[in-house]
Design a protein around this motif. Structure first.
Motif, short mmCIF file in Angstrom:
data_model
loop_
_atom_site.label_atom_id
_atom_site.label_comp_id
_atom_site.label_asym_id
_atom_site.label_seq_id
_atom_site.Cartn_x
_atom_site.Cartn_y
_atom_site.Cartn_z
N TRP A 405 62.98 28.79 -20.28
CA TRP A 405 62.08 28.24 -19.20
C TRP A 405 61.30 29.35 -18.85
CZ3 TRP A 405 64.50 23.88 -18.52
CH2 TRP A 405 66.11 23.69 -18.87
N GLY A 406 59.96 28.42 -18.80
CA GLY A 406 58.77 29.55 -18.51
C GLY A 406 58.71 29.90 -17.05
N GLN A 407 59.12 31.27 -17.03
CA GLN A 407 59.11 31.63 -15.72
C GLN A 407 57.79 32.69 -15.57
OE1 GLN A 407 61.41 31.68 -13.47
NE2 GLN A 407 62.49 30.19 -14.60
N ARG A 408 56.79 31.67 -15.43
CA ARG A 408 55.42 32.14 -15.20
C ARG A 408 54.99 32.33 -13.99
NH1 ARG A 408 54.11 29.81 -20.23
NH2 ARG A 408 54.31 31.42 -21.89
N ARG A 409 55.54 33.36 -13.30
CA ARG A 409 55.38 33.55 -11.85
C ARG A 409 54.05 34.10 -11.28
NH1 ARG A 409 61.11 33.83 -9.25
NH2 ARG A 409 62.05 32.05 -10.12
N ALA A 431 57.50 27.47 -5.52
CA ALA A 431 56.98 26.26 -6.15
C ALA A 431 57.65 26.13 -7.56
CB ALA A 431 55.61 26.01 -6.27
N ILE A 432 57.41 27.09 -8.59
CA ILE A 432 57.92 26.94 -9.87
C ILE A 432 59.65 26.94 -9.70
CG2 ILE A 432 58.58 28.29 -11.79
CD1 ILE A 432 55.64 29.36 -11.46
N TYR A 433 60.14 27.36 -8.81
CA TYR A 433 61.76 27.70 -8.56
C TYR A 433 61.93 26.01 -8.30
CZ TYR A 433 66.13 28.98 -6.79
OH TYR A 433 67.60 29.26 -6.58
N VAL A 434 61.35 25.49 -7.19
CA VAL A 434 61.71 24.25 -6.90
C VAL A 434 61.31 23.09 -7.89
CG1 VAL A 434 61.09 22.42 -5.19
CG2 VAL A 434 61.30 24.86 -4.37
N ALA A 435 60.29 23.19 -8.50
CA ALA A 435 60.14 22.28 -9.92
C ALA A 435 60.97 22.37 -10.79
CB ALA A 435 58.49 22.92 -10.31
N GLY A 436 61.73 23.49 -10.77
CA GLY A 436 62.87 23.40 -11.89
C GLY A 436 63.80 22.57 -11.73
N LEU A 437 63.76 22.12 -10.29
CA LEU A 437 64.81 21.31 -9.87
C LEU A 437 64.65 19.59 -10.72
CD1 LEU A 437 65.47 22.03 -6.33
CD2 LEU A 437 66.47 23.03 -8.09
N CYS A 572 70.66 29.72 -15.79
CA CYS A 572 71.92 29.43 -15.95
C CYS A 572 72.26 28.50 -14.79
CB CYS A 572 72.84 30.72 -15.81
SG CYS A 572 74.45 30.23 -15.94
N TRP A 573 71.72 28.46 -13.66
CA TRP A 573 72.08 27.84 -12.58
C TRP A 573 71.34 26.23 -13.00
CZ3 TRP A 573 68.96 25.18 -9.44
CH2 TRP A 573 69.32 24.54 -8.07
N LEU A 574 70.25 26.32 -13.66
CA LEU A 574 69.53 25.04 -13.93
C LEU A 574 70.45 24.31 -14.73
CD1 LEU A 574 65.61 25.75 -14.50
CD2 LEU A 574 66.92 24.27 -12.95
N GLN A 575 71.08 24.91 -15.67
CA GLN A 575 71.90 24.16 -16.70
C GLN A 575 72.69 23.41 -16.01
OE1 GLN A 575 73.59 26.81 -19.60
NE2 GLN A 575 71.52 27.60 -20.22
N PHE A 576 73.45 24.08 -14.86
CA PHE A 576 74.53 23.44 -14.08
C PHE A 576 73.70 22.19 -13.46
CE2 PHE A 576 76.71 27.52 -14.25
CZ PHE A 576 77.78 27.04 -14.89
#
Lengths: 583, 675
Positions: A405-409, A431-437, A572-576
């Protein structure tokens, strides 16, 4: 293991675990959490004791009587500081030289990735001044450090004054076996980091600093002093260092022993010790002390200048003088005696601190919980993941995670937005964090086995095992961080399923245990515990600050929390999250 | 008893003074001694006993030589003495002895009378000189350097055993002849010389114990001799020199050359070892003092009281033995034993911050007399930094005698107190040199031309880097230095990471000698010749990996760390005198005409700090627990996992009873696969 190799028994065991899976998991969780809570109950704790022989058996007599001198140094230092508008380097060099020390300066500069709004700094330029007291007939192989930060405003002037008074007193003594380095560092942690990197001739954070001239061998221990008043009511000790590293327990015991000897009130996490362990308030007191330690350690942020020494295997604590409204005050002479006593004992050290514990939690200064006692709490929690992996694991082939996952913050082109750089960084990160959702929208197209029961099961199996390994490793390095994440993530992670009916419920539950929410809740809990409650809005402000501080800590001192969250925990959380919205 | 001892002392004094003028070869002297003395050892021990009582000071002057020697114990030796004196009387004038020695001898002879009139015996000659140099350091501290020098015109190697010892300590003489030692240098140092504050020491030494020995080329088994020698010296000096073994002994190829006579420069006869961990204390000082002819009973050695000596910032004692030329023609060799002791007293700790020093304050003793056996006994006070007019300090008692000398490339002026003359003692009959600083000196001492610094960089217990910084603070002269590093085998040097950098550029050494280590057998030896550019810092770095030792190889305090001995920098350093070409104050103009004078550069050896390196260390505190735990984990965990992994699981059909088994037997007999 005969149990497992026998097919019949194995079958029985599997069926038992499958049948009683949910009750077992709930039980494990309850046991784990209550075990942890029980750690703060005094009968379950160990009393601290001095393991190091060199610390225990020898007696020292403190003869420091120069409290007045310390105060006059303080005044002079404050005046000079005001005059130069920063660190009075020349004055410090002159004063230390005239006291018979070998004095060196080290100048450094560091550019932060984005402005630090809490401390209001961006381009940092400073000078550290340190004087070395050479041990008579010492071969320059070992040393001890006493450091005092030169802070902005009128803070810590007393610490520098006392440091100078102690230096001139120590200089006239003959018994030193180790060199003593008296360090006055500018820009608190950045200065300490610059000094340590230059001393050990490494460059990890892109600091630019002048080459260092004087050294004194391997540093065995360090004390950092913070004092902002001429008299104090108590002395607080800060232990938590970078990435949750802790100093050897013997150093803490040493501090406690000399507080007892000189009669100074001592606190940990700003909390005094209570004797009524068998009452509920007594228990909650020690629980909150321990929880504070867990939260501070989990943050991975050094709680004082000492925190950066720990990476170099230098045992260190920060001692903070507190001046509250109590009646009885201690003067500089007493504080000086306390430090003198500790230094004389450290001087007696034959080996580095190694006898006592490096992994512990402290519910009070006299009690500690060692790694052997607190690890089962996590063990029970981690067991849930393994138990859950069993029934889920009917899928034969775990599918590949779509990692990376591109974590280009990074804040890109920020000039066009009407926000400051720091805000931009923090908001982009969020924003990136939320976009991951929104990821589940797209992932099912690339994942093999999408849309099938087996697909999500294998993803969940993989995610559970991954989470177990991840949290296990984290806990070994930084128990507190691992435990906080485990307590929050594990129950939800273990039970989520892509059910159409309860999708929203699962989604909300998962968001509640996402790393960001955990951080928010931790901040709230922290303020509750230090009896300085905050409103939700303030909490949000603190949250934003914490995110930017976390990123800065990573850049400035190499803190691991930010990359850990960004590169491991959040994916890992995103996988869930993907499992919940499995199509 | 006292008078008896005194008699012996006086006799020996007289006899040996006469012996000193003898020029016969040693073979003869020892033979004759054997003839006459019967038991020469008895003579020696008597003589020693005599010296010990010699603390009665003025009673032992040769003027009382008329006292008849004790008849019982020394009867034979007595006659030997008489025999000597006659022959000496006849040819002593032809002796090419040094002037002062001659004067001294004559002074003694003048006091002799009748008892010396008997037949001659050729015997060795030796003489003893003592001196103390006091140098006030600009930091306010004070440096005192003692030197006791015994010269003996004899050959300890050729021919038969020499058994008659007078001033030269017998223990060392025997060591030299037994192990065929050509040169021996041993130093015990507690503390580190702070070059940046104190300038150059007169004699440098690394912290701990250092021993280097050149053996004669006749020695076949050098390693064996070295091993025995270290054990013997360890007994003599009460030090842990027996810890010197092959893992810390090296044979430097270029850094150490013989200091005395001898053209053997083959490095296989050289052994060098340093014990950086050695602690030096009174038990090392006492045997060292016992090697002195007057011990600490008279002369400068009375100042050596350990309770004060170890109240200092630096303490370095050394013994150097080397062969030297007997005279300017250098046809024969003599042995020179010089015992040196350098101490720095700390202004803040022992001076109570009062800028005032006196012999009494430093040593809690004053000087009342020279050692009666000494042919020269002097105290020098360095007054270079104290020119007329702008005095930095006051010196009392004032004496007019001054001398100049070039010390380590610097012209120094000294005030001289000659203890053999009554002048310095004054009316109180005791000399207490007092030195009082007039003003607060805040001048930083000029950095010496060459100095070094060393440290370990990096963190963690896996790798690290040894950094050596070489400073050349000469403004315009570059000069080469020989750097020698000895690193124990458990630090595995990655020699390919060796870099030498000056002023940010690579500086290629013109000579590199590297001998890799062998585990548990020998250390790394790295020697290189590096040119130091003027006014520069040269950084030599090499990375290493920390080895995991076997558990019995750890020291009892493994978490203290392991020592790496000081690196040695040997150099011909351009002198400070040659540096200022413009100043001609007080000197004739013609002295500046010569481009190079003998003072243009001087040899210097500089030692860096030793290093303390932590190795990965197992937790020794609970070995039993650890062993039990790991064994259990391995047994249970690994065993069952292995079991599970290697076992093949198959579903077992319930066996078909007796008939099936029978059928299978038949099928096997037929060669058909079983059911």
């Amino acid at each position: 293991m005969g149990l497992l190799s026998d097919p019949n028994r194995r079958r029985a065991l599997t069926s038992l675990v499958t049948r009683l899976n949910t009750p077992l998991c709930v039980l494990c969780y309850l046991v784990g959490v209550s075990w942890f809570m029980g750690l703060a109950f005094e009968p379950f704790m160990l009393r601290t004791y001095m393991s190091e022989n060199a610390m225990g058996s020898t007696m020292v007599e403190e003869k420091f009587v120069f409290g007045e001198r310390a105060i006059s140094y303080t005044r002079e230092f404050a005046g000079q500081k005001k005059k130069t508008g920063g660190m009075p380097v020349d004055w410090l060099v002159k004063t230390m030289k005239s006291r018979g020390l070998e004095v060196y300066t080290q100048s450094f500069s560091q550019t932060l990735p984005f402005p630090d709004e809490v401390k209001e700094r961006y381009m940092v330029r400073g000078t550290n001044v340190y004087g070395i007291l050479r041990a008579p007939r010492g071969p320059r192989t070992e040393s001890i450090v006493l450091s005092a930060p030169c802070s902005e405003g009128n803070n810590n002037n007393q610490a520098v004054g006392l440091l100078l008074a102690i230096a001139s007193y120590f200089r006239s003594q003959i018994y030193w076996a180790k060199d003593i380095i008296f360090l006055v560092n500018e820009h608190d942690l950045i200065g300490t980091e610059a000094w340590l990197e230059a001393y050990h001739d490494v460059n990890m954070t892109g600091l630019r600093s002048s080459p260092m001239q004087g050294r004194a061998g391997a540093i065995q221990a360090a004390l950092s002093l913070e004092l902002s008043s001429d008299v104090i009511t108590s002395m607080d000790v800060a232990l938590e260092g970078l990435n949750g590293q802790l100093p050897n327990l013997d150093l803490v015991n040493l501090f406690y022993a000399f507080c007892q000897k000189t009669g100074v009130l001592c606190t940990i996490q700003g909390k005094l010790q209570r004797n009524d362990w068998d009452t509920l308030p007594g228990y909650t007191h020690s629980l909150s002390t321990m929880l504070l330690m867990v939260l501070k350690q989990g943050s991975g942020h050094p709680q004082g200048d000492h925190g950066l020494f720990l990476r170099y295997h230098i045992e260190a604590v920060t001692m903070r003088g507190i001046n509250s409204f109590r009646q009885y005050k201690f003067d500089m002479t007493t504080v000086g005696k306390l430090i003198e006593g500790m230094f004389r004992k450290l001087n007696n050290l034959l080996e580095r601190f190694h006898q006592s514990y490096f992994f512990y939690l402290m519910p009070s200064l006299t009690r500690f919980v060692s790694i052997g006692y607190y690890m089962p709490a996590f063990g029970f929690l981690a067991l849930i993941l393994v138990l859950r992996a069993g029934p889920v694991g009917s899928a034969e082939r775990p599918c590949q995670s779509t990692g990376g996952w591109g974590q280009r913050r990074r804040a890109g082109d920020i000039q066009h937005f009407p926000v400051s750089e720091t805000e931009a960084v923090v908001l982009t990160a969020i924003a990136i964090y939320v976009a991951g959702l929104a990821l589940p929208h797209n992932t099912h197209r690339v994942l093999s086995g999408a849309g099938t029961e087996r697909g999500w099961r294998s993803l969940k199996l993989f995610s559970l095992l991954y989470l177990a390994v991840l949290l296990g490793c984290t806990t070994l390095i930084n128990f507190s961080l691992g435990f906080i994440l485990a307590v929050t993530m594990i129950p939800v992670a273990a039970f989520i399923q892509p059910h159409r009916s309860s999708k929203v419920l699962h989604g909300v539950a998962l968001i509640l245990v996402s790393p960001a929410t955990t951080l928010l809740l931790s901040i709230y809990l922290y303020h509750e515990l230090i009896e300085y409650p905050v409103s939700l809005l303030e909490c949000w402000q603190h949250f934003l600050t914490a995110v930017s501080q976390g990123i800065l800590d990573h850049h400035l001192y190499g803190s691991l929390l930010y990359p850990l969250i960004a590169l491991f925990i959040y994916p890992c959380w995103l996988q869930f999250w993907n499992i919940v919205f499995w199509k | 008893m006292a008078s008896h001892r005194l008699g012996v002392a006086v006799f020996v004094l007289v006899a040996t003074a006469i012996l000193a003028a003898e020029s016969e070869p040693n073979q003869v002297e020892s033979e004759q001694l054997q003839d006459v003395g019967g038991s020469p050892d008895a003579v020696f021990s008597d003589a020693e006993g005599g010296f010990k009582t010699g603390d009665g000071a003025s009673e032992t002057v040769p003027g009382q030589a008329e006292t008849p020697p004790h008849p019982v114990e020394t009867g034979q030796a007595d006659s030997a003495g008489r025999r000597v004196s006659i022959e000496v009387g006849s040819d002593r004038v032809e002796e090419p002895v040094a002037d002062e020695e001659l004067e001294n001898l004559q002074a003694e002879f003048d006091l002799q009378d009748a008892p010396q009139q008997s037949e001659p015996v050729p015997t060795p000659r030796d003489h003893f000189a003592e001196e103390l140099v006091i140098r006030p350091l600009l930091s306010g501290d004070i440096y005192t350097s003692f030197q006791f020098r015994t010269r003996w015109d004899t050959d300890l190697h050729r021919g038969k055993k020499v058994s008659h010892y007078r001033l030269f300590p017998k223990s060392l003489g025997q060591v030299i002849s037994k192990f065929s030692v050509r040169e021996l240098h041993i130093s015990f140092t507690q503390g580190f010389w702070r070059t940046a504050q104190w300038g150059q020491p007169l004699l440098s030494a690394p912290p701990g114990a250092e021993l280097w020995v050149w053996f004669q080329d006749s020695v076949a088994d050098v390693d064996g001799a070295w091993r025995e020698l270290t054990s013997v010296l360890s007994g003599i000096f009460c030090a842990s020199l027996n810890f010197i073994d092959s893992t810390n002994t090296v044979q430097p190829s270029a850094s150490f050359k013989p200091m005395g006579l001898g053209n053997v420069t083959e490095q296989r006869f050289l052994r060098y070892a340093v014990l950086p961990r050695e602690i030096v204390c009174t038990e090392n000082l006492t045997p060292w003092k016992k090697l002195l002819p007057c011990e600490s009973q008279a002369g400068l050695a009375v100042l050596l009281k350990s309770e004060k000596l170890f109240h200092s910032s630096y303490h370095s004692q050394a013994v150097h033995i080397r062969p030297v030329c007997k005279d300017s023609a250098c046809r024969e060799t003599s042995w020179e034993l010089s015992q040196t002791l350098g101490i720095v007293f700390d202004l803040h700790a022992s001076g109570q911050s009062k800028r005032e020093w006196s012999l009494f304050k430093m040593f809690s003793r004053t000087l009342t007399e020279p050692c009666p056996l000494a042919s020269s006994s002097k105290v020098y006070v360095d007054v270079t930094d104290n020119p007329q007019g702008e005095e930095l300090f006051d010196l009392s008692p004032a004496v007019s005698l001054q001398t100049q000398a070039v010390v380590l490339g610097d012209r120094r002026t000294f005030t001289v107190y000659d203890l053999l003359t009554p002048e310095p003692y004054g009316p109180t009959r005791s000399l207490n040199i007092l030195l009082k600083w007039r003003q607060q000196v805040s001048v930083d001492m000029q950095r010496p031309v060459l100095h070094t610094e060393r440290y370990v960089s990096g963190y963690g217990l896996q790798t690290g880097e040894i950094n050596t910084l070489l400073y050349n603070s000469h403004p315009f002269r570059a000069f080469p230095v020989l750097l020698m590093e000895t690193v124990p085998w458990y630090l595995r040097l990655y020699i390919h990471t060796l870099t030498v950098q000056s002023k940010g550029k690579e500086n290629k050494p013109s000579y590199i000698h590297y001998l890799p280590s062998k585990d548990r057998q020998r250390p790394h030896l790295l020697e290189m010749l590096v040119q130091l550019p003027p006014h520069s810092v040269t950084k030599v770095t090499v990375q290493f990996e920390r080895a995991l030792l076997k558990w019995t190889e750890y020291t009892p305090d493994p978490n203290h760390g392991f020592y790496v001995s000081s690196s040695v920098v040997s150099a011909m350093v351009p002198s400070v005198v040659a540096m200022d070409t413009n100043s001609t104050e007080g000197r004739p103009l013609f002295t500046t005409l010569f481009h190079s004078t003998e003072e243009s550069s001087y040899f210097m050896r500089v030692y860096s700090e030793p290093l303390l390196v932590n190795l990965p260390t197992p937790d020794f505190s609970m070995p039993y627990n650890v062993i039990c735990l790991t064994s259990t984990v391995v047994a249970v965990g690994y065993g069952s996992l292995y079991n599970l992994l290697t076992r093949t699981f198959q579903v077992e059909e319930p066996s078909g009873g007796l008939t099936k088994r029978l059928a299978n037997v038949i099928r096997r007999l037929r060669g058909v696969p079983a059911l």
